[in-house]
Scaffold this motif. Structure first.
Motif, mmCIF file in Angstrom:
data_model
loop_
_atom_site.group_PDB
_atom_site.id
_atom_site.type_symbol
_atom_site.label_atom_id
_atom_site.label_comp_id
_atom_site.label_asym_id
_atom_site.label_seq_id
_atom_site.Cartn_x
_atom_site.Cartn_y
_atom_site.Cartn_z
ATOM 1 N N SER A 108 0.815 -1.224 0.000
ATOM 2 C CA SER A 108 0.000 0.000 0.000
ATOM 3 C C SER A 108 0.848 1.273 0.000
ATOM 4 C CB SER A 108 -0.940 -0.001 1.210
ATOM 5 O OG SER A 108 -0.192 0.076 2.414
ATOM 6 N N ALA A 109 2.149 1.140 -0.248
ATOM 7 C CA ALA A 109 3.050 2.300 -0.158
ATOM 8 C C ALA A 109 2.675 3.406 -1.137
ATOM 9 C CB ALA A 109 4.497 1.852 -0.400
ATOM 10 N N VAL A 110 2.478 3.061 -2.405
ATOM 11 C CA VAL A 110 2.204 4.084 -3.424
ATOM 12 C C VAL A 110 0.888 4.816 -3.145
ATOM 13 C CG1 VAL A 110 1.781 4.514 -5.885
ATOM 14 C CG2 VAL A 110 3.624 2.981 -5.184
ATOM 15 N N PRO A 111 -0.241 4.094 -2.979
ATOM 16 C CA PRO A 111 -1.486 4.839 -2.724
ATOM 17 C C PRO A 111 -1.460 5.609 -1.412
ATOM 18 C CG PRO A 111 -1.851 2.476 -2.437
ATOM 19 C CD PRO A 111 -0.492 2.646 -3.045
ATOM 20 N N MET A 112 -0.753 5.092 -0.403
ATOM 21 C CA MET A 112 -0.695 5.783 0.889
ATOM 22 C C MET A 112 0.074 7.098 0.769
ATOM 23 S SD MET A 112 -1.975 5.075 3.892
ATOM 24 C CE MET A 112 -1.951 3.343 4.253
ATOM 25 N N LEU A 113 1.174 7.082 0.031
ATOM 26 C CA LEU A 113 1.960 8.303 -0.154
ATOM 27 C C LEU A 113 1.204 9.324 -1.007
ATOM 28 C CD1 LEU A 113 5.509 6.726 -0.604
ATOM 29 C CD2 LEU A 113 4.710 8.072 1.354
ATOM 30 N N ILE A 114 0.477 8.852 -2.025
ATOM 31 C CA ILE A 114 -0.352 9.767 -2.829
ATOM 32 C C ILE A 114 -1.481 10.336 -1.976
ATOM 33 C CG2 ILE A 114 -1.919 9.941 -4.813
ATOM 34 C CD1 ILE A 114 -0.207 7.760 -6.168
ATOM 35 N N TRP A 115 -2.069 9.496 -1.122
ATOM 36 C CA TRP A 115 -3.140 9.940 -0.226
ATOM 37 C C TRP A 115 -2.610 10.999 0.748
ATOM 38 C CZ3 TRP A 115 -7.753 11.177 0.278
ATOM 39 C CH2 TRP A 115 -8.495 11.097 1.452
ATOM 40 N N SER A 116 -1.385 10.829 1.208
ATOM 41 C CA SER A 116 -0.797 11.824 2.113
ATOM 42 C C SER A 116 -0.663 13.174 1.401
ATOM 43 C CB SER A 116 0.574 11.357 2.627
ATOM 44 O OG SER A 116 1.585 11.503 1.654
ATOM 45 N N TYR A 117 -0.282 13.144 0.135
ATOM 46 C CA TYR A 117 -0.185 14.375 -0.658
ATOM 47 C C TYR A 117 -1.554 15.047 -0.767
ATOM 48 C CZ TYR A 117 0.160 17.292 -4.821
ATOM 49 O OH TYR A 117 0.081 18.340 -5.702
ATOM 50 N N THR A 118 -2.589 14.256 -1.032
ATOM 51 C CA THR A 118 -3.956 14.789 -1.165
ATOM 52 C C THR A 118 -4.401 15.453 0.127
ATOM 53 O OG1 THR A 118 -4.487 13.056 -2.751
ATOM 54 C CG2 THR A 118 -6.350 14.169 -1.712
ATOM 55 N N VAL A 119 -4.152 14.781 1.245
ATOM 56 C CA VAL A 119 -4.543 15.327 2.549
ATOM 57 C C VAL A 119 -3.794 16.633 2.827
ATOM 58 C CG1 VAL A 119 -4.485 14.926 5.055
ATOM 59 C CG2 VAL A 119 -5.221 13.097 3.521
ATOM 60 N N ALA A 120 -2.521 16.676 2.477
ATOM 61 C CA ALA A 120 -1.701 17.862 2.754
ATOM 62 C C ALA A 120 -2.124 19.074 1.928
ATOM 63 C CB ALA A 120 -0.227 17.551 2.506
ATOM 64 N N PHE A 121 -2.558 18.859 0.663
ATOM 65 C CA PHE A 121 -2.730 19.999 -0.232
ATOM 66 C C PHE A 121 -4.138 20.290 -0.730
ATOM 67 C CE2 PHE A 121 1.796 19.068 -0.691
ATOM 68 C CZ PHE A 121 2.310 20.331 -0.441
ATOM 69 N N SER A 122 -5.064 19.335 -0.657
ATOM 70 C CA SER A 122 -6.352 19.570 -1.331
ATOM 71 C C SER A 122 -7.125 20.754 -0.754
ATOM 72 C CB SER A 122 -7.208 18.310 -1.330
ATOM 73 O OG SER A 122 -7.412 17.871 -0.024
ATOM 74 N N THR A 123 -7.084 20.957 0.562
ATOM 75 C CA THR A 123 -7.826 22.096 1.124
ATOM 76 C C THR A 123 -7.141 23.420 0.806
ATOM 77 O OG1 THR A 123 -6.693 21.727 3.236
ATOM 78 C CG2 THR A 123 -8.922 20.846 3.029
ATOM 79 N N ILE A 124 -5.815 23.410 0.691
ATOM 80 C CA ILE A 124 -5.085 24.646 0.363
ATOM 81 C C ILE A 124 -5.370 25.045 -1.087
ATOM 82 C CG2 ILE A 124 -2.774 25.678 0.119
ATOM 83 C CD1 ILE A 124 -1.875 23.768 2.388
ATOM 84 N N CYS A 125 -5.584 24.051 -1.957
ATOM 85 C CA CYS A 125 -5.751 24.326 -3.391
ATOM 86 C C CYS A 125 -7.200 24.352 -3.869
ATOM 87 C CB CYS A 125 -4.985 23.276 -4.193
ATOM 88 S SG CYS A 125 -3.213 23.358 -3.906
ATOM 89 N N TYR A 126 -8.177 24.130 -2.991
ATOM 90 C CA TYR A 126 -9.546 23.984 -3.485
ATOM 91 C C TYR A 126 -10.112 25.281 -4.065
ATOM 92 C CZ TYR A 126 -12.061 26.212 0.420
ATOM 93 O OH TYR A 126 -12.556 27.111 1.331
#
Length: 197
Positions: A108-126
């Motif tokens: 689950s390394a790849v999806p987990m790291l991509i998910w971490s990126y989404t959590v970190a930036f999606s609210t800042i960029c919405y």
């Protein structure tokens, strides 16, 4: 300076594309692997601390300071404010990265790291489109540079087994570089004059 702005602008569309698809793909992938808990925790982080960070790190907050006449005092104020902005963004990104990097198995390394990126930036960029229309795309220079460095950091963790401290340094460098670009971009001119073609 203009060459640097052009280079960052080249990354702008791929990063926006990754923002749009990364979260959806990683959620589906994690659910398929049975990682419901990490999806739930990510959504909880996203809708609590994520929205607080979005208000605190709103890109347009730096623009009034960047758009004043470029005297030494205003430039110093912008460097100090931008430095604080960079530090808070780096701490937030590092917190999210550590939170998810410590909770994945090899499959689950790849999806987990991509998910971490989404959590970190999606609210800042919405609100990205609205901010770009009102302030110009320069408003997102610190955010885009931090996003690029975050993606480089997760690639480094995945492919080279680098330490989380190395990832922190990379994110801090990217965020600081974005603030330096913003400080030195000619924001005291009307948007049509400083847009990079």
């Amino acid at each position: 300076m203009k060459n640097m702005l052009r280079l960052v602008k080249l990354f702008f569309i791929p990063v926006a594309f990754f923002n749009a698809l990364g979260g959806v793909v990683s959620i589906i992938w994690l659910v398929t692997l049975g990682e419901w808990r990490q999806v739930g925790l990510g959504l909880l982080l996203l809708f609590t601390l994520g929205f607080m960070m979005a208000k605190l790190l709103a890109p347009e907050k730096l623009i009034p300071y960047a758009a004043v006449s470029p005297n030494k005092k205003s430039r110093l104020r912008l460097y100090l404010l931008g430095g604080g902005h960079s530090l808070v963004m780096t701490v937030w990104c590092w917190f999210v990265l550590i939170f998810f990097a410590k909770h994945y198995a090899s499959e689950s390394a790849v999806p987990m790291l991509i998910w971490s990126y989404t959590v970190a930036f999606s609210t800042i960029c919405y609100r990205q489109e609205g901010v770009i229309k009102s302030c110009g795309w320069h408003a997102f220079l610190p955010v885009v540079c931090t996003q690029i460095s975050y993606l480089a950091a997760i690639a480094m963790i995945y492919f080279t087994d680098s330490s989380l401290f190395s990832a922190l340094v990379m994110i801090l460098v990217g965020s600081t570089f974005g603030v330096c670009l913003l400080v030195n971009s000619p924001l005291n001119q009307p948007p049509e004059e400083y847009m990079v073609d």
